[in-house]
Structure formats: structure tokens, C-alpha cells
Design an enzyme around this catalytic site. Structure first.
Site, mmCIF file in Angstrom:
data_model
loop_
_atom_site.group_PDB
_atom_site.id
_atom_site.type_symbol
_atom_site.label_atom_id
_atom_site.label_comp_id
_atom_site.label_asym_id
_atom_site.label_seq_id
_atom_site.Cartn_x
_atom_site.Cartn_y
_atom_site.Cartn_z
ATOM 1 N N SER A 185 0.883 -1.425 -0.196
ATOM 2 C CA SER A 185 0.273 -0.329 -0.169
ATOM 3 C C SER A 185 1.078 0.645 -0.215
ATOM 4 O O SER A 185 1.800 0.980 0.361
ATOM 5 C CB SER A 185 -0.793 -0.106 1.428
ATOM 6 O OG SER A 185 0.173 0.112 2.532
ATOM 7 N N ALA A 186 0.313 2.534 -0.074
ATOM 8 C CA ALA A 186 0.188 3.765 -0.695
ATOM 9 C C ALA A 186 1.699 4.242 1.104
ATOM 10 O O ALA A 186 2.309 4.507 1.937
ATOM 11 C CB ALA A 186 0.025 4.513 -1.316
ATOM 12 N N CYS A 187 1.527 3.754 2.234
ATOM 13 C CA CYS A 187 1.109 4.191 3.352
ATOM 14 C C CYS A 187 1.946 3.088 4.341
ATOM 15 O O CYS A 187 3.219 3.068 4.737
ATOM 16 C CB CYS A 187 -0.055 3.576 4.493
ATOM 17 S SG CYS A 187 -1.093 5.025 4.278
ATOM 18 N N GLY A 188 2.831 1.842 3.114
ATOM 19 C CA GLY A 188 3.854 0.841 3.910
ATOM 20 C C GLY A 188 3.734 0.155 4.170
ATOM 21 O O GLY A 188 2.250 -0.620 4.240
ATOM 22 N N SER B 24 2.768 8.901 6.870
ATOM 23 C CA SER B 24 2.634 7.917 7.631
ATOM 24 C C SER B 24 2.726 7.409 8.767
ATOM 25 O O SER B 24 4.366 7.978 9.172
ATOM 26 C CB SER B 24 2.693 6.566 6.079
ATOM 27 O OG SER B 24 3.646 5.955 6.901
#
Length: 271
Positions: free
Chosen positions: A111-114, A238
Site C-alpha cells: 500500500s501507499a502507506c507502507g 504515514s
């Protein structure tokens, strides 16, 4: 090299009426990386600085330690129906024994948040070859405040499309070393770091990585693998990005807009 932008008809609706006219779009195409004759991965990217992208990607994944591990990168047979080269396949030849750890590998989409979990953070902290805590550089709020505008001025494709991310490497005095663009913010970062790998500049001490997006876990990871002590973004980080930055001794700055900014980790470097 493939096209960076393309034209497409768009129906523009405004309070005063509507009109159909051509619009400029950022190109998004696949890039297949083949290492020593074997397929490694495919990433979606904007064509341009592909060789930099490859170097940055391989470094971030821990598959190379530096530019000396790559003997050659060249476009190979990737053709369309008409037989023309699409410039969407890169053949990478490693130097020495580098190929032992490079293939086969599987790269999952995150995900883009890690990636979640302390185990992943522990893995990064042990695999990063550079000690960021030993880089006691300082950067002023005045310098940081000027970075977004300098990066934006270097984003020629964004100026025509409005739909592409930017990343830049800056000295702590505000000097721009390199800027790159891509539809993927991770790719933009790989491109600037890959440039530094090719220029034999690692570790990137006293350098700020400026991004035109938010800061995800992966971006902190990529910066750490290049020895970058400061990462700054126009948007938010994040939670895992802040946690990893804190553990690595990296300075994480978010919401950098004008003279306002939030310092989430490594605040001693910001003066």
C-alpha cells in the site's frame, strides 16, 4: 526512449459552456527489468531516466550495493505490433558475483502507506548499510521552505499535464542536484537515487530528498538505503514512515508549504 506525454481529446465542462479539445496527459507504460537474461519485475512508470530508475530500484531492494555492481543496462527486444521498439524492456547485466543475490526474486505490491509490522522495520534497520545518526548535518527552515518551489520549477512535465510526481535531491544549502518526474512517486524517488548511484555519490550525506507527495514507509526505506538523512514532503507522512525514520535517525518533514512545516522525526537537524 518512449514518449513522456501524449495527447487525448477531453470534454471540458465549465459554467460558461463546454468544448472538446486535445489535452496533454502524462504517459504511463510498463517497464520490464531483466537481470542477466531472467525476468525480475515489471513496474508501471513514465518513460524517461529509465536507467536511473533501474539503479535506484535495485539499490532500494538491497540487490546491489552501488553502481559498480552493474556492468551494463540497455534496451532490448520489446516491440509493438509493427515491430518497433517500445523501449519498455531493459536488460541489466551485473558485474562480478552480484547476480547471485539478484534472481529469482518476487516483489509484492504494498500500500501507499507502507508495509505493516515491526518485523519489516527491523529488517530495514539491519539491511541499511549507512549509519544516518552519524550525519549531523543541519538545514534551516528558510532552505526547507524554498525546496517545493525549486522542485516545482524543475517539473516540466507536471507543468503541461498536472498529473505527475516529482522528487529532487538537494544539498542542505538548497542547491538542487537532480530532479526527476514519474506517475509513480516511488519511481520518481528511484530515479533520483539511481542517478546518485550512477554518479558514485553514495552515501548521500548532507542531502535532503524532497518529494511532491506524501511520505510512505517505502520512500523512507529508499532514502535510508542511499544514506539520505533528511526527507521532506508537501503532504503527510504515514505512521510507519515516521516510526522507521525515528529508528534510523532520519529527519522526516511533512506538510512543507511556504514557511510552515511539521517535523515528525529527527528534529535536531532542522534549525
Amino acid at each position: 526512449m518512449g514518449r513522456v506525454t501524449t495527447r487525448a481529446p477531453v470534454r471540458r465542462i465549465r459554467p460558461t459552456g463546454e468544448v472538446t479539445r486535445p489535452d496533454t496527459l502524462a504517459v504511463e507504460e510498463p517497464l520490464e527489468m531483466r537481470v542477466d537474461g531472467r525476468a525480475l519485475t515489471v513496474t508501471m512508470r513514465t518513460p524517461g531516466a529509465d536507467v536511473d530508475l533501474v539503479h535506484g530500484f535495485l539499490l532500494a531492494e538491497g540487490l546491489i550495493a552501488g553502481g559498480a555492481d552493474i556492468a551494463e543496462v540497455r534496451y532490448c527486444d520489446g516491440v509493438d505490433a509493427a515491430g518497433a521498439n517500445t523501449y519498455n524492456v531493459l536488460d541489466i547485466t551485473t558485474a562480478g558475483d552480484s547476480a547471485v543475490d539478484m534472481v529469482p526474486r518476487a516483489f509484492g505490491t504494498t500500500s501507499a502507506c507502507g508495509v505493516c509490522g515491526t518485523a519489516e522495520i527491523d529488517r530495514i534497520t539491519t539491511s541499511t548499510p549507512w549509519d544516518l545518526t552519524s550525519d549531523d548535518c543541519r538545514v534551516t527552515t528558510q532552505v526547507l521552505a524554498g525546496l517545493p518551489d525549486t522542485l516545482r520549477a524543475a517539473q516540466k512535465t507536471f507543468a503541461t499535464t498536472g498529473g505527475i510526481h516529482g522528487a529532487g535531491l538537494f544539498r542542505t544549502d538548497g542547491t538542487l542536484l537532480v530532479a526527476r518526474e514519474d506517475v509513480g512517486r516511488h519511481n520518481a524517488v528511484d530515479k533520483v537515487i539511481g542517478w546518485a548511484v550512477r554518479e558514485r555519490l553514495l552515501p548521500l550525506r548532507e542531502v535532503v530528498l524532497m518529494v511532491s507527495s506524501r511520505v510512505s514507509f517505502e520512500l523512507v526505506q529508499k532514502a535510508a538505503m542511499a544514506g539520505i538523512p533528511v526527507i521532506a514532503a508537501v503532504s503527510a507522512p504515514s505512521s510507519l514512515a515516521v516510526s522507521l525514520g525515528d529508528q534510523l535517525g532520519m529527519t522526516v518533514v511533512g506538510f512543507l508549504r511556504g514557511e510552515s512545516m511539521n517535523v515528525y522525526a529527527g528534529g535536531d537537524r532542522v534549525v
